[in-house]
Design a protein around this motif. Sequence first.
Motif, PDB file in Angstrom:
ATOM      1  N   LEU A 178      36.680 -42.085  49.537  1.00 50.21           N
ATOM      2  CA  LEU A 178      36.219 -42.905  48.421  1.00 50.21           C
ATOM      3  C   LEU A 178      35.866 -42.034  47.214  1.00 50.21           C
ATOM      4  N   VAL A 179      36.205 -42.542  46.043  1.00 52.79           N
ATOM      5  CA  VAL A 179      35.837 -41.896  44.780  1.00 52.79           C
ATOM      6  C   VAL A 179      35.360 -42.985  43.830  1.00 52.79           C
ATOM      7  N   GLU A 180      34.221 -42.759  43.177  1.00 51.63           N
ATOM      8  CA  GLU A 180      33.742 -43.672  42.139  1.00 51.63           C
ATOM      9  C   GLU A 180      33.184 -42.837  40.996  1.00 51.63           C
ATOM     10  N   ARG A 181      33.657 -43.113  39.771  1.00 48.61           N
ATOM     11  CA  ARG A 181      33.198 -42.357  38.607  1.00 48.61           C
ATOM     12  C   ARG A 181      33.036 -43.278  37.405  1.00 48.61           C
ATOM     13  N   GLY A 182      32.127 -42.877  36.511  1.00 46.46           N
ATOM     14  CA  GLY A 182      31.946 -43.592  35.255  1.00 46.46           C
ATOM     15  C   GLY A 182      32.071 -42.634  34.088  1.00 46.46           C
ATOM     16  N   TYR A 183      32.709 -43.096  32.988  1.00 47.95           N
ATOM     17  CA  TYR A 183      32.963 -42.241  31.837  1.00 47.95           C
ATOM     18  C   TYR A 183      32.473 -42.894  30.542  1.00 47.95           C
ATOM     19  N   ASP A 184      32.164 -42.050  29.580  1.00 54.13           N
ATOM     20  CA  ASP A 184      31.868 -42.511  28.226  1.00 54.13           C
ATOM     21  C   ASP A 184      33.201 -42.743  27.523  1.00 54.13           C
ATOM     22  N   PRO A 185      33.492 -43.984  27.081  1.00 51.62           N
ATOM     23  CA  PRO A 185      34.801 -44.257  26.476  1.00 51.62           C
ATOM     24  C   PRO A 185      35.026 -43.538  25.152  1.00 51.62           C
ATOM     25  N   GLU A 186      33.955 -43.118  24.487  1.00 55.23           N
ATOM     26  CA  GLU A 186      34.113 -42.444  23.196  1.00 55.23           C
ATOM     27  C   GLU A 186      34.397 -40.957  23.355  1.00 55.23           C
ATOM     28  N   THR A 187      33.716 -40.317  24.308  1.00 53.83           N
ATOM     29  CA  THR A 187      33.869 -38.864  24.461  1.00 53.83           C
ATOM     30  C   THR A 187      34.731 -38.479  25.659  1.00 53.83           C
ATOM     31  N   GLY A 188      34.894 -39.421  26.606  1.00 53.12           N
ATOM     32  CA  GLY A 188      35.630 -39.108  27.832  1.00 53.12           C
ATOM     33  C   GLY A 188      34.801 -38.345  28.849  1.00 53.12           C
ATOM     34  N   ALA A 189      33.523 -38.066  28.528  1.00 51.43           N
ATOM     35  CA  ALA A 189      32.662 -37.307  29.436  1.00 51.43           C
ATOM     36  C   ALA A 189      32.318 -38.135  30.669  1.00 51.43           C
ATOM     37  N   GLN A 190      32.312 -37.495  31.845  1.00 43.42           N
ATOM     38  CA  GLN A 190      31.911 -38.183  33.064  1.00 43.42           C
ATOM     39  C   GLN A 190      30.397 -38.321  33.072  1.00 43.42           C
ATOM     40  N   LEU A 191      29.919 -39.527  33.313  1.00 40.05           N
ATOM     41  CA  LEU A 191      28.489 -39.818  33.257  1.00 40.05           C
ATOM     42  C   LEU A 191      27.849 -39.897  34.639  1.00 40.05           C
ATOM     43  N   PHE A 192      28.619 -40.301  35.634  1.00 39.10           N
ATOM     44  CA  PHE A 192      28.073 -40.400  36.980  1.00 39.10           C
ATOM     45  C   PHE A 192      29.214 -40.425  37.981  1.00 39.10           C
ATOM     46  N   GLY A 193      28.847 -40.301  39.252  1.00 37.46           N
ATOM     47  CA  GLY A 193      29.831 -40.460  40.317  1.00 37.46           C
ATOM     48  C   GLY A 193      30.312 -39.171  40.935  1.00 37.46           C
ATOM     49  N   THR A 194      31.368 -39.296  41.709  1.00 41.23           N
ATOM     50  CA  THR A 194      31.938 -38.200  42.482  1.00 41.23           C
ATOM     51  C   THR A 194      32.431 -37.076  41.573  1.00 41.23           C
ATOM     52  N   ALA A 195      32.125 -35.849  41.951  1.00 44.66           N
ATOM     53  CA  ALA A 195      32.595 -34.697  41.164  1.00 44.66           C
ATOM     54  C   ALA A 195      34.117 -34.659  41.155  1.00 44.66           C
ATOM     55  N   GLN A 196      34.689 -34.164  40.062  1.00 43.90           N
ATOM     56  CA  GLN A 196      36.140 -34.055  39.945  1.00 43.90           C
ATOM     57  C   GLN A 196      36.690 -33.186  41.075  1.00 43.90           C
ATOM     58  N   GLY A 197      37.764 -33.660  41.684  1.00 44.09           N
ATOM     59  CA  GLY A 197      38.396 -32.919  42.779  1.00 44.09           C
ATOM     60  C   GLY A 197      37.762 -33.153  44.128  1.00 44.09           C
ATOM     61  N   GLU A 198      36.687 -33.948  44.183  1.00 40.31           N
ATOM     62  CA  GLU A 198      36.012 -34.227  45.442  1.00 40.31           C
ATOM     63  C   GLU A 198      36.078 -35.710  45.778  1.00 40.31           C
ATOM     64  N   SER A 199      35.867 -36.035  47.051  1.00 40.90           N
ATOM     65  CA  SER A 199      35.822 -37.428  47.491  1.00 40.90           C
ATOM     66  C   SER A 199      34.879 -37.530  48.678  1.00 40.90           C
ATOM     67  N   LEU A 200      34.400 -38.720  48.926  1.00 40.41           N
ATOM     68  CA  LEU A 200      33.549 -38.971  50.084  1.00 40.41           C
ATOM     69  C   LEU A 200      34.449 -39.313  51.263  1.00 40.41           C
ATOM     70  N   MET A 201      34.333 -38.575  52.349  1.00 39.12           N
ATOM     71  CA  MET A 201      35.224 -38.762  53.502  1.00 39.12           C
ATOM     72  C   MET A 201      34.488 -39.461  54.648  1.00 39.12           C
ATOM     73  N   LEU A 202      35.098 -40.505  55.180  1.00 40.33           N
ATOM     74  CA  LEU A 202      34.544 -41.239  56.311  1.00 40.33           C
ATOM     75  C   LEU A 202      35.592 -41.331  57.409  1.00 40.33           C
ATOM     76  N   GLY A 203      35.147 -41.284  58.658  1.00 40.96           N
ATOM     77  CA  GLY A 203      36.055 -41.408  59.786  1.00 40.96           C
ATOM     78  C   GLY A 203      35.936 -42.776  60.432  1.00 40.96           C
ATOM     79  N   ARG A 204      37.040 -43.295  60.927  1.00 35.87           N
ATOM     80  CA  ARG A 204      37.027 -44.616  61.568  1.00 35.87           C
ATOM     81  C   ARG A 204      36.304 -44.512  62.920  1.00 35.87           C
ATOM     82  N   ILE A 205      35.383 -45.451  63.173  1.00 35.39           N
ATOM     83  CA  ILE A 205      34.619 -45.389  64.414  1.00 35.39           C
ATOM     84  C   ILE A 205      34.782 -46.643  65.268  1.00 35.39           C
ATOM     85  N   ASP A 206      35.502 -47.675  64.746  1.00 36.17           N
ATOM     86  CA  ASP A 206      35.661 -48.899  65.525  1.00 36.17           C
ATOM     87  C   ASP A 206      36.736 -48.697  66.576  1.00 36.17           C
TER      88      ASP A 206
END
Length: 206
Positions: A178-206
């Motif tokens: 999973l990746v979630e990020r928010g940006y400033d539309p005027e500057t393009g700066a990332q304001l929150f969320g997953t660092a660039q190049g990274e993602s949250l990894m989860l394994g299936r357990i069911d």
Amino acid sequence: MKLRSYLPIASLLLSWPALANETLDELAGLMHGKFDTHALQPDLADEDRLVDERIRIDAPQLGDYVFYQQINQSDNLEVYRQRILVLSISDSGAIEQQAYAINEPEWYVDADPVAFRSLTMDDLDAFMPDGCEQIWTRTTDGFRGYVDPQRCEIVSSRTGKLRQIESQSHLTSETLSLVERGYDPETGAQLFGTAQGESLMLGRID
């Protein structure tokens, strides 16, 4: 001769709905399940744990491919997010996922799939504007969902300012990233969320 040349195209057009439903069935089969960060990182601190469960529900008034998503987090696995996800085929042939908030989410915590049968749009909040649909495409090992920040803009409930939202999901038979990020539309700066190049990894357990 001209009529014969159109036969392959006509055959393709006739089979398109069946192919689209087959692809939706494949995606739905992978999406139904429970995923846990601790399945891949057992040494991860309990306060950083995330469990994402998506169960296919029978909600005929919402569509044929409908899921209830519940995300629990931290050491006590408190409920962090509840969503209704609806998959459909767009006019262009793309697989779209629309996410809805639930007006009374407390009624559906850990609920049985049957509890959703009477669910209608009146029970949901379409909080995401047009352009924020997640578009799913096939990959070599599963499916990738993407929300394009150039198309998805929302007004922050906290600041009242416009924000561009990016979201990515990579789903396989064994993992969910999973990746979630928010940006400033005027500057393009990332304001929150997953660092660039990274993602949250989860394994299936069911």
